[in-house]
Design an enzyme around this catalytic site. Sequence first.
Site, PDB file in Angstrom:
ATOM      1  N   ASP A 219       0.757  -1.090   0.109  1.00  0.00           N
ATOM      2  CA  ASP A 219      -0.056  -0.049  -0.065  1.00  0.00           C
ATOM      3  C   ASP A 219       0.874   1.267  -0.091  1.00  0.00           C
ATOM      4  O   ASP A 219       1.725   1.520   0.791  1.00  0.00           O
ATOM      5  CB  ASP A 219      -0.670   0.147   1.187  1.00  0.00           C
ATOM      6  CG  ASP A 219      -1.986   1.410   1.268  1.00  0.00           C
ATOM      7  OD1 ASP A 219      -3.149   0.860   1.194  1.00  0.00           O
ATOM      8  OD2 ASP A 219      -1.606   2.163   0.857  1.00  0.00           O
ATOM      9  N   GLU A 245      -0.894  -0.853  -4.470  1.00  0.00           N
ATOM     10  CA  GLU A 245      -1.912   0.197  -4.411  1.00  0.00           C
ATOM     11  C   GLU A 245      -1.548   1.498  -4.145  1.00  0.00           C
ATOM     12  O   GLU A 245      -0.594   1.975  -3.507  1.00  0.00           O
ATOM     13  CB  GLU A 245      -2.494  -0.588  -2.852  1.00  0.00           C
ATOM     14  CG  GLU A 245      -3.827   0.372  -2.493  1.00  0.00           C
ATOM     15  CD  GLU A 245      -4.552  -0.384  -1.419  1.00  0.00           C
ATOM     16  OE1 GLU A 245      -4.767  -1.599  -1.345  1.00  0.00           O
ATOM     17  OE2 GLU A 245      -5.190   0.363  -0.719  1.00  0.00           O
ATOM     18  N   GLU A 273      -8.297   4.380  -1.432  1.00  0.00           N
ATOM     19  CA  GLU A 273      -9.359   4.808  -0.955  1.00  0.00           C
ATOM     20  C   GLU A 273      -9.820   6.341  -0.833  1.00  0.00           C
ATOM     21  O   GLU A 273     -11.031   6.668   0.043  1.00  0.00           O
ATOM     22  CB  GLU A 273      -9.374   4.209   0.810  1.00  0.00           C
ATOM     23  CG  GLU A 273      -8.067   4.947   1.362  1.00  0.00           C
ATOM     24  CD  GLU A 273      -6.847   4.267   1.389  1.00  0.00           C
ATOM     25  OE1 GLU A 273      -6.702   3.464   0.296  1.00  0.00           O
ATOM     26  OE2 GLU A 273      -6.197   4.283   2.224  1.00  0.00           O
ATOM     27  N   ASP A 296     -14.038   3.952   0.193  1.00  0.00           N
ATOM     28  CA  ASP A 296     -14.363   3.640   1.481  1.00  0.00           C
ATOM     29  C   ASP A 296     -15.728   4.095   1.637  1.00  0.00           C
ATOM     30  O   ASP A 296     -16.244   5.055   1.367  1.00  0.00           O
ATOM     31  CB  ASP A 296     -13.344   4.394   2.491  1.00  0.00           C
ATOM     32  CG  ASP A 296     -13.812   4.260   3.819  1.00  0.00           C
ATOM     33  OD1 ASP A 296     -12.935   3.875   4.711  1.00  0.00           O
ATOM     34  OD2 ASP A 296     -14.738   4.552   4.501  1.00  0.00           O
ATOM     35  N   HIS A 323     -12.112  -0.208   0.808  1.00  0.00           N
ATOM     36  CA  HIS A 323     -11.292  -0.093   1.934  1.00  0.00           C
ATOM     37  C   HIS A 323     -11.947  -0.363   3.277  1.00  0.00           C
ATOM     38  O   HIS A 323     -13.163  -0.175   3.462  1.00  0.00           O
ATOM     39  CB  HIS A 323     -11.155   1.514   1.948  1.00  0.00           C
ATOM     40  CG  HIS A 323     -10.228   1.873   3.186  1.00  0.00           C
ATOM     41  ND1 HIS A 323     -10.491   2.932   4.143  1.00  0.00           N
ATOM     42  CD2 HIS A 323      -8.820   1.608   3.284  1.00  0.00           C
ATOM     43  CE1 HIS A 323      -9.615   3.047   4.977  1.00  0.00           C
ATOM     44  NE2 HIS A 323      -8.468   2.102   4.294  1.00  0.00           N
ATOM     45  N   GLU A 343     -11.261  -6.279   3.048  1.00  0.00           N
ATOM     46  CA  GLU A 343     -10.186  -5.786   3.757  1.00  0.00           C
ATOM     47  C   GLU A 343     -10.405  -5.716   5.240  1.00  0.00           C
ATOM     48  O   GLU A 343     -11.623  -5.439   5.576  1.00  0.00           O
ATOM     49  CB  GLU A 343      -9.588  -4.516   3.331  1.00  0.00           C
ATOM     50  CG  GLU A 343      -8.267  -4.027   4.092  1.00  0.00           C
ATOM     51  CD  GLU A 343      -8.125  -2.547   3.763  1.00  0.00           C
ATOM     52  OE1 GLU A 343      -8.667  -1.836   2.863  1.00  0.00           O
ATOM     53  OE2 GLU A 343      -7.070  -2.391   4.252  1.00  0.00           O
TER      54      GLU A 343
HETATM   55  C1  LIG Z   1      -1.672   1.189   5.625  1.00  0.00           C
HETATM   56  C2  LIG Z   1      -2.013   2.450   4.638  1.00  0.00           C
HETATM   57  O1  LIG Z   1      -0.846   3.320   4.873  1.00  0.00           O
HETATM   58  C3  LIG Z   1      -3.354   3.036   5.176  1.00  0.00           C
HETATM   59  O2  LIG Z   1      -3.150   3.524   6.546  1.00  0.00           O
HETATM   60  C4  LIG Z   1      -4.583   2.197   5.088  1.00  0.00           C
HETATM   61  O3  LIG Z   1      -5.467   2.874   5.814  1.00  0.00           O
HETATM   62  C5  LIG Z   1      -4.823   2.384   3.846  1.00  0.00           C
HETATM   63  O4  LIG Z   1      -4.482   2.732   2.872  1.00  0.00           O
HETATM   64  C6  LIG Z   1      -5.713   0.986   3.424  1.00  0.00           C
HETATM   65  O5  LIG Z   1      -5.805   0.461   2.258  1.00  0.00           O
HETATM   66  O6  LIG Z   1      -6.005   0.016   4.344  1.00  0.00           O
HETATM   67 MG   LIG Z   2      -4.856   1.643   0.982  1.00  0.00          MG
END
Ligand SMILES: C[C@H](O)[C@H](O)[C@@H](O)[C@@H](O)C(=O)O
Ligand SMILES: [Mg+2]
Length: 397
Positions: A219, A245, A273, A296, A323, A343
């Site tokens: 990510d 991602e 997201e 999200d 998300h 997720e």
């Molecule tokens: C882990 C990532 O940096 C974000 O904190 C996370 O919340 C988001 O990008 C994800 O896809 O879960």
């Molecule tokens: Mg993400």
Amino acid sequence: MSRLPRIKHVRAFVVKNDGTGGGADYHDQGDGHWIDDHIATPMAKYPEYRQSRRSFGINVLGTLVVEIEAENGAVGFAVTTGGEPAAYIVEKHLARFLEGRDPSEVEKIWDQMYFSTQYYGRKGLVVNAISGVDLALWDLLGRLRQEPVFAMLGGPVRDELTFYATGARPDKAKELGFIGGKAPLHHGPAEGEEGLRKNLAELEAMRNACGDDFWLMFDCWMALDLNYAVRLAHEAHKLGLKWIEEALSPDDYWGYQALKKNAPKGMLVTTGEHEATRWGFRMLLEMECCDIIQPDVGWCGGVTELIKISAMADAKGVLMIPHGSSVYSYHFVVTRHNSPFAEFLMMAPGADEVVPMFHPQLIGEPVPVNGKLKVPDTPGFGVELNRDIALHRPYAR
Ligand SMILES: C[C@H](O)[C@H](O)[C@@H](O)[C@@H](O)C(=O)O
Ligand SMILES: [Mg+2]
């Protein structure tokens, strides 16, 4: 006209987090948490903002709690990211489109909330506020009709959800039964070739720990430029990275189009997201920016908008994997064929145990066991607001 009681009150609260974490603004964690440990971001070009995302304000908004009370006393609620500015928008602007109205009019209410704020909204905080109201409205509808939200969305297409886990410990995610582990990218372009080597070394260590078949993803939280992203993708492909991602800015549709064209064959590109509404996701889909969209539901416009977003993706053969947003996405994912997995965000500081994502705000918040979860068949989203938390209504009317 429906026989449902009318909406009587809309209330917006914030939760006074003391920085030790928890809640819908899940980045608001204390020191030492994996989610705030040297994660690459667009701000990492400034060394003073490289170690901690809290240093540049990732947790500045805080949680928004929206409550919608009907004439018969039934109360629907939801939590999302937005804090006091979102509470202002809910109380001063959006509430007028709900109070006195029939709660079943979700489409007309959404249309009025969106187009009345379009001149200053469209994405980000305002659509977070709209999403919070929409989620609370769907929760209220479920309570009034005594139906879980998934039943109002067409019913489940599978018995249970299957999850990948996001966190700094994909090896622990494998032990806990998840189908994959998505790790934060720690080093961005500002750290040069050495940073790129460190990213790949971390991936190689994860691959050695997890074996060849376990899904591993990066990510990149909007941190990269196109050249870096293409190079990282091709090097990471040798280590079996399943998807890269949110490598670029959400506004760089052209960059994502190029990344998708230049990514290694077999690697998936996802766009994260931070996109919102049917129009934003239409752009990603029609410009063929990605293989998976990841709205999200607490930020893209809520359930009412996600129905439209998901259908567009389905028509184009693109997966819609929301998300991580706890029960708010679970009730949607279980009803959609193009959402075959979900997720789960590991909110334990060490990313090494399963804890409720929005803890301590939701009583009864379900969590995956061995990477799977049967969505509870209880009205609305099936959770209750923890009224022991420090709720404050800054713009009470
Ligand atoms: C882990 C990532 O940096 C974000 O904190 C996370 O919340 C988001 O990008 C994800 O896809 O879960
Ligand atoms: Mg993400």
